[in-house]
Design a protein around this motif. Structure first.
Motif, PDB file in Angstrom:
ATOM      1  N   VAL A 181       0.838  -1.195   0.000  1.00 21.51           N
ATOM      2  CA  VAL A 181       0.000   0.000   0.000  1.00 21.51           C
ATOM      3  C   VAL A 181       0.876   1.250   0.000  1.00 21.51           C
ATOM      4  O   VAL A 181       0.518   2.267  -0.585  1.00 21.51           O
ATOM      5  CB  VAL A 181      -0.939  -0.005   1.228  1.00 21.51           C
ATOM      6  N   ILE A 182       2.031   1.196   0.671  1.00 18.80           N
ATOM      7  CA  ILE A 182       3.007   2.284   0.673  1.00 18.80           C
ATOM      8  C   ILE A 182       4.365   1.740   0.251  1.00 18.80           C
ATOM      9  O   ILE A 182       4.646   0.548   0.385  1.00 18.80           O
ATOM     10  CB  ILE A 182       3.132   2.949   2.067  1.00 18.80           C
ATOM     11  N   SER A 183       5.217   2.653  -0.237  1.00 17.48           N
ATOM     12  CA  SER A 183       6.571   2.245  -0.626  1.00 17.48           C
ATOM     13  C   SER A 183       7.637   2.800   0.313  1.00 17.48           C
ATOM     14  O   SER A 183       8.790   2.377   0.261  1.00 17.48           O
ATOM     15  CB  SER A 183       6.871   2.691  -2.060  1.00 17.48           C
ATOM     16  N   PHE A 184       7.286   3.774   1.175  1.00 14.75           N
ATOM     17  CA  PHE A 184       8.252   4.291   2.134  1.00 14.75           C
ATOM     18  C   PHE A 184       7.535   4.836   3.361  1.00 14.75           C
ATOM     19  O   PHE A 184       6.340   5.159   3.318  1.00 14.75           O
ATOM     20  CB  PHE A 184       9.150   5.379   1.526  1.00 14.75           C
ATOM     21  N   ALA A 185       8.302   4.907   4.460  1.00 17.27           N
ATOM     22  CA  ALA A 185       7.756   5.394   5.723  1.00 17.27           C
ATOM     23  C   ALA A 185       8.813   6.229   6.440  1.00 17.27           C
ATOM     24  O   ALA A 185      10.014   5.983   6.313  1.00 17.27           O
ATOM     25  CB  ALA A 185       7.326   4.234   6.613  1.00 17.27           C
ATOM     26  N   SER A 186       8.342   7.211   7.195  1.00 14.12           N
ATOM     27  CA  SER A 186       9.255   8.048   7.965  1.00 14.12           C
ATOM     28  C   SER A 186       8.669   8.328   9.343  1.00 14.12           C
ATOM     29  O   SER A 186       7.467   8.152   9.578  1.00 14.12           O
ATOM     30  CB  SER A 186       9.551   9.365   7.238  1.00 14.12           C
ATOM     31  N   ILE A 187       9.532   8.774  10.249  1.00 14.85           N
ATOM     32  CA  ILE A 187       9.105   9.207  11.570  1.00 14.85           C
ATOM     33  C   ILE A 187       9.638  10.623  11.792  1.00 14.85           C
ATOM     34  O   ILE A 187      10.632  11.022  11.183  1.00 14.85           O
ATOM     35  CB  ILE A 187       9.594   8.263  12.685  1.00 14.85           C
ATOM     36  N   ALA A 188       8.988  11.377  12.689  1.00 17.23           N
ATOM     37  CA  ALA A 188       9.360  12.782  12.888  1.00 17.23           C
ATOM     38  C   ALA A 188       9.539  13.103  14.372  1.00 17.23           C
ATOM     39  O   ALA A 188       8.774  13.882  14.947  1.00 17.23           O
ATOM     40  CB  ALA A 188       8.311  13.691  12.263  1.00 17.23           C
ATOM     41  N   PRO A 189      10.541  12.525  15.018  1.00 20.32           N
ATOM     42  CA  PRO A 189      10.774  12.803  16.444  1.00 20.32           C
ATOM     43  C   PRO A 189      11.473  14.141  16.648  1.00 20.32           C
ATOM     44  O   PRO A 189      11.899  14.808  15.696  1.00 20.32           O
ATOM     45  CB  PRO A 189      11.670  11.644  16.870  1.00 20.32           C
ATOM     46  N   PHE A 190      11.605  14.537  17.914  1.00 18.05           N
ATOM     47  CA  PHE A 190      12.403  15.702  18.285  1.00 18.05           C
ATOM     48  C   PHE A 190      12.940  15.498  19.688  1.00 18.05           C
ATOM     49  O   PHE A 190      12.559  14.544  20.385  1.00 18.05           O
ATOM     50  CB  PHE A 190      11.611  17.011  18.150  1.00 18.05           C
ATOM     51  N   GLU A 191      13.838  16.390  20.117  1.00 22.86           N
ATOM     52  CA  GLU A 191      14.529  16.199  21.387  1.00 22.86           C
ATOM     53  C   GLU A 191      13.627  16.587  22.554  1.00 22.86           C
ATOM     54  O   GLU A 191      13.522  17.757  22.936  1.00 22.86           O
ATOM     55  CB  GLU A 191      15.826  17.019  21.411  1.00 22.86           C
ATOM     56  N   ASP A 192      12.977  15.588  23.093  1.00 22.00           N
ATOM     57  CA  ASP A 192      12.112  15.697  24.253  1.00 22.00           C
ATOM     58  C   ASP A 192      12.101  14.310  24.876  1.00 22.00           C
ATOM     59  O   ASP A 192      11.978  13.299  24.167  1.00 22.00           O
ATOM     60  CB  ASP A 192      10.702  16.122  23.831  1.00 22.00           C
ATOM     61  N   ASP A 193      12.229  14.233  26.185  1.00 26.08           N
ATOM     62  CA  ASP A 193      12.395  12.930  26.831  1.00 26.08           C
ATOM     63  C   ASP A 193      11.265  11.964  26.498  1.00 26.08           C
ATOM     64  O   ASP A 193      11.506  10.804  26.126  1.00 26.08           O
ATOM     65  CB  ASP A 193      12.504  13.103  28.349  1.00 26.08           C
ATOM     66  N   GLU A 194      10.029  12.422  26.631  1.00 19.21           N
ATOM     67  CA  GLU A 194       8.899  11.529  26.377  1.00 19.21           C
ATOM     68  C   GLU A 194       8.834  11.139  24.900  1.00 19.21           C
ATOM     69  O   GLU A 194       8.634   9.967  24.567  1.00 19.21           O
ATOM     70  CB  GLU A 194       7.584  12.187  26.798  1.00 19.21           C
ATOM     71  N   VAL A 195       9.000  12.116  24.041  1.00 17.02           N
ATOM     72  CA  VAL A 195       8.964  11.842  22.600  1.00 17.02           C
ATOM     73  C   VAL A 195      10.045  10.845  22.216  1.00 17.02           C
ATOM     74  O   VAL A 195       9.789   9.855  21.520  1.00 17.02           O
ATOM     75  CB  VAL A 195       9.117  13.155  21.802  1.00 17.02           C
ATOM     76  N   GLN A 196      11.265  11.067  22.678  1.00 15.58           N
ATOM     77  CA  GLN A 196      12.364  10.178  22.327  1.00 15.58           C
ATOM     78  C   GLN A 196      12.163   8.767  22.877  1.00 15.58           C
ATOM     79  O   GLN A 196      12.504   7.784  22.215  1.00 15.58           O
ATOM     80  CB  GLN A 196      13.687  10.766  22.812  1.00 15.58           C
ATOM     81  N   ARG A 197      11.620   8.649  24.069  1.00 13.58           N
ATOM     82  CA  ARG A 197      11.362   7.304  24.614  1.00 13.58           C
ATOM     83  C   ARG A 197      10.446   6.510  23.685  1.00 13.58           C
ATOM     84  O   ARG A 197      10.670   5.312  23.439  1.00 13.58           O
ATOM     85  CB  ARG A 197      10.736   7.403  26.009  1.00 13.58           C
ATOM     86  N   HIS A 198       9.427   7.162  23.184  1.00 11.81           N
ATOM     87  CA  HIS A 198       8.469   6.465  22.322  1.00 11.81           C
ATOM     88  C   HIS A 198       9.074   6.129  20.961  1.00 11.81           C
ATOM     89  O   HIS A 198       8.942   4.990  20.477  1.00 11.81           O
ATOM     90  CB  HIS A 198       7.207   7.317  22.145  1.00 11.81           C
ATOM     91  N   TYR A 199       9.740   7.096  20.353  1.00  9.06           N
ATOM     92  CA  TYR A 199      10.272   6.835  19.007  1.00  9.06           C
ATOM     93  C   TYR A 199      11.480   5.905  19.032  1.00  9.06           C
ATOM     94  O   TYR A 199      11.676   5.110  18.103  1.00  9.06           O
ATOM     95  CB  TYR A 199      10.603   8.152  18.299  1.00  9.06           C
ATOM     96  N   LEU A 200      12.291   5.979  20.054  1.00  5.86           N
ATOM     97  CA  LEU A 200      13.435   5.061  20.132  1.00  5.86           C
ATOM     98  C   LEU A 200      12.987   3.634  20.404  1.00  5.86           C
ATOM     99  O   LEU A 200      13.601   2.680  19.910  1.00  5.86           O
ATOM    100  CB  LEU A 200      14.431   5.544  21.189  1.00  5.86           C
ATOM    101  N   ALA A 201      11.908   3.466  21.150  1.00  7.71           N
ATOM    102  CA  ALA A 201      11.347   2.124  21.326  1.00  7.71           C
ATOM    103  C   ALA A 201      10.872   1.576  19.987  1.00  7.71           C
ATOM    104  O   ALA A 201      11.088   0.393  19.662  1.00  7.71           O
ATOM    105  CB  ALA A 201      10.190   2.168  22.323  1.00  7.71           C
ATOM    106  N   LEU A 202      10.229   2.437  19.209  1.00 10.61           N
ATOM    107  CA  LEU A 202       9.790   2.037  17.859  1.00 10.61           C
ATOM    108  C   LEU A 202      10.992   1.709  16.980  1.00 10.61           C
ATOM    109  O   LEU A 202      10.995   0.685  16.281  1.00 10.61           O
ATOM    110  CB  LEU A 202       8.964   3.169  17.247  1.00 10.61           C
ATOM    111  N   TRP A 203      12.015   2.539  17.029  1.00  2.85           N
ATOM    112  CA  TRP A 203      13.191   2.338  16.183  1.00  2.85           C
ATOM    113  C   TRP A 203      13.914   1.040  16.520  1.00  2.85           C
ATOM    114  O   TRP A 203      14.337   0.303  15.622  1.00  2.85           O
ATOM    115  CB  TRP A 203      14.144   3.526  16.316  1.00  2.85           C
ATOM    116  N   ARG A 204      14.062   0.778  17.801  1.00  2.00           N
ATOM    117  CA  ARG A 204      14.788  -0.430  18.205  1.00  2.00           C
ATOM    118  C   ARG A 204      14.114  -1.702  17.694  1.00  2.00           C
ATOM    119  O   ARG A 204      14.790  -2.655  17.301  1.00  2.00           O
ATOM    120  CB  ARG A 204      14.919  -0.478  19.731  1.00  2.00           C
TER     121      ARG A 204
END
Length: 310
Positions: A181-204
Motif C-alpha cells: 500500500v506504501i513504498s516508504f515510511a518516515s518518523i518525525a521525532p524531536f529532542e524531548d524525553d517523552e517523545v524520544q522514549r516512544h520513538y526510540l522504542a519504535l526504532w529499536r
C-alpha cells in the motif's frame, strides 16, 4: 647527480588532490531528497505554488490525518483516521496532477501532529490489536483514494507507553508495506524525553521498516550555533543508528527555533554534504513559506542538486 623524483605520496599537490577527490566522492554519496510538509494551516495553498527542482527527489507530506472525530470537540477514535489537511486545495486529483507533471515528485501524508484546535492530539489506542486493525483499514482507504506513496509518523503527545506505541506503529507500517500500500515510511521525532522514549522504542524494534527520520532540529533552542547543530546531528545519528537522518528548518515564524537559514543552516548542511552525511532536507512548512516566496525551499533544493563543494 640528479635527484630521484619525489614519491607521489610525499608530494603536497598530490595529497591535496587525493583529499579533494575524497571530498568529491563523499559529496556525491549524499542524497538529493527534499521533503516539505503542506496543508496543515488551510492556507489556500496548492502543490503548484511550491517550486520543484527537476534534479531532486521531492516528497510532499500532507498534514495531517488524525484518528480523531471531525466534530467541534474532536475525540480519539482508536485508529479510525480522518483527513485534517486542506482538502479543498489538496485533493486526490491535485495529487495525481502534480505527480503526472513532475516525475520526481511523490506524495506522502503524516499522522498525528501537535494539536487540533485548542487541544493536543494524543496517541490513544484502546488496545494494540484493535488500533492496528482500524488503522490499516482506514489508512489504506485514504492512501488509495489519494494515490499516495508513503506515510510519516508525527505523534507528539501520548496516552500510551513506549512499547504500545512501538507495537501499534511498527505493525501498521509493516502491514502497509507488506500489502504494498506504501513504498516508504518516515518518523518525525524531536529532542524531548517523552517523545524520544516512544520513538526510540519504535526504532529499536521496527527500524527496518522506517526509511527516513525527519528529525525536527528546529525544536532545539533558537540560539543554536552551527557547531551545536552538527553535534545534535551526530547525537541523533547515534540514537537512530543506521537511519537516514534528514536535517530540517522551519519557516513558521511563530514557533521558530533551531539553527535558522539566516544563521547558518545552509552552511551546516553544506558541511554534512561534503562529508557524505546529508541524507536530505525537509522544511516545516509550505504553508508558512508562501509569504516569503519559498526562498528557503529554493535554496535547499539548489544545495541538494549542486555538485559544488562550497
Amino acid at each position: 647527480m640528479p635527484h630521484a623524483p619525489m614519491a607521489p605520496w610525499n608530494n603536497p599537490s598530490f595529497l591535496f588532490l587525493l583529499a579533494l577527490l575524497s571530498l568529491m566522492s563523499s559529496a556525491s554519496q549524499s542524497s538529493r531528497l527534499f521533503r516539505e510538509y503542506i496543508g496543515a494551516e488551510s492556507n489556500c495553498l496548492s502543490f503548484l505554488d511550491v517550486p520543484i527542482h527537476p534534479s531532486v527527489d521531492f516528497h510532499f507530506i500532507l498534514s495531517f490525518a488524525v484518528d480523531y472525530t471531525t466534530s467541534k470537540h474532536p475525540t480519539p477514535t482508536n485508529g479510525d483516521f480522518n483527513i485534517f489537511w486542506d482538502d479543498d486545495n489538496l485533493t486526490p486529483s491535485h495529487v495525481t496532477s502534480i505527480k503526472q507533471s513532475h516525475g520526481n515528485v511523490k506524495v506522502a501524508f503524516s499522522l498525528g501532529g501537535d494539536s487540533l484546535g485548542p487541544g493536543y492530539v494524543y496517541f490513544h489506542p484502546f488496545s494494540i490489536d484493535s488500533w492496528v486493525a482500524n488503522a490499516v483499514t482506514s489508512l489504506s482507504r485514504i492512501i488509495k483514494r489519494y494515490n499516495l506513496d508513503g506515510i510519516d509518523i508525527d505523534y507528539e503527545h501520548f496516552m500510551a507507553d513506549p512499547d504500545t506505541f512501538a507495537e501499534c506503529i511498527g505493525r501498521l507500517l509493516t502491514t502497509l508495506k507488506n500489502n504494498r500500500v506504501i513504498s516508504f515510511a518516515s518518523i518525525a521525532p524531536f529532542e524531548d524525553d517523552e517523545v524520544q522514549r516512544h520513538y526510540l522504542a519504535l526504532w529499536r524494534k521496527y527500524g527496518s521498516v522506517i526509511d527516513y527520520v525527519n528529525f525536527q532540529f528546529y525544536a532545539y533552542d533558537a540560539s543554536t550555533t552551527v557547531s551545536q547543530f552538527l553535534g545534535y546531528f551526530e547525537m541523533q545519528r547515534s540514537n537512530y543508528n543506521g537511519g537516514k537522518i534528514l536535517v530540517s528548518c522551519t519557516t513558521d515564524r511563530s514557533s521558530s527555533g533551531g539553527l535558522s537559514p539566516e544563521h547558518g543552516f545552509f552552511n551546516a548542511s553544506r558541511m554534512l554534504k561534503m562529508q557524505g552525511k546529508l541524507d536530505g532536507i525537509f522544511i516545516w512548512s509550505a504553508d508558512d513559506s508562501k509569504s516569503n516566496g519559498f526562498l528557503y525551499e529554493k535554496q535547499s533544493q539548489d544545495l541538494l542538486a549542486s555538485d559544488r563543494l562550497y
